[in-house]
Motif scaffolding. Structure first.
Motif, short mmCIF file in Angstrom:
data_model
loop_
_atom_site.label_atom_id
_atom_site.label_comp_id
_atom_site.label_asym_id
_atom_site.label_seq_id
_atom_site.Cartn_x
_atom_site.Cartn_y
_atom_site.Cartn_z
N GLY A 109 0.80 -1.22 0.00
CA GLY A 109 0.00 0.00 0.00
C GLY A 109 0.83 1.27 0.00
N GLY A 123 -7.73 -0.61 -0.77
CA GLY A 123 -6.67 0.38 -0.98
C GLY A 123 -6.13 0.40 -2.39
N GLU A 138 -4.46 3.24 -6.03
CA GLU A 138 -3.09 3.06 -6.49
C GLU A 138 -2.74 4.02 -7.64
OE1 GLU A 138 -1.68 -0.63 -8.87
OE2 GLU A 138 -1.78 -1.10 -6.74
N THR A 143 -1.96 3.74 0.79
CA THR A 143 -3.35 3.41 0.47
C THR A 143 -3.76 2.16 1.26
OG1 THR A 143 -2.64 2.11 -1.44
CG2 THR A 143 -3.21 4.41 -1.84
#
Length: 160
Positions: free
Chosen positions: A27, A49, A53, A75
């Motif tokens: 992430g 998440g 990206e 994320t």
């Protein structure tokens, strides 16, 4: 035209989410060595998440040259999952425990009790993944949220 665009966006998010499950990431994107700032992007209800990206890449590309490569982007994936939809929609995560309890907790005070618990979890994610790892103070961390992620950002911002 509008319907085609809508379907294209839906398909994009589905592909990104499935890709994220097939090839899990930590992430973190951008400058992961010595960032000056951090941007934490919180996804909405029913996503993950990985849906942010590409947004982190777009944000980095929009920055002036003097600011490029100064940010780390995080994320995270929400901790709660809608297990009944897991086989149909693999990226069905949500942040607020109150989202699960809305059928039984009609009182506003009950909902805020669960929001407080969730913000502690999320603040822990930020502390572990950004503050401790990179030594960045809260003043250098930007929070962005979409939908339910925006609710999380609002509560965290008033707590920190």
């Amino acid at each position: 035209m509008l319907i085609g665009g809508f379907l294209g966006i839906s398909a994009y998010f589905a592909i990104v989410n499935v890709w994220g499950l097939m090839f899990p990431t930590n992430g973190l994107y951008g400058n992961q060595v010595n960032p000056d700032y951090a941007v934490v992007l919180f996804h909405g209800y029913g996503s993950s998440g990985t849906s942010f990206e590409r947004l982190s890449v777009r944000i980095e590309n929009m920055l002036p040259e003097t600011h490029k490569n100064r940010f780390v982007y995080y994320t995270p994936k929400a901790p709660n999952t809608l297990s009944s939809f897991r086989l149909i929609l693999p990226a069905t995560y949500f942040w607020l425990e109150s989202s699960r309890r809305l059928d039984t907790a009609h009182e506003v005070e009950a909902m805020y009790k669960y929001v407080d618990v969730d913000t502690e979890y999320v603040k822990g994610l930020i502390d572990e993944s950004i503050v401790e790892k990179y030594g960045l103070p809260y003043e250098k961390i930007f929070l962005i949220g979409f939908s339910e992620g925006g609710t999380v950002v609002t509560h965290i911002a008033t707590d920190i």
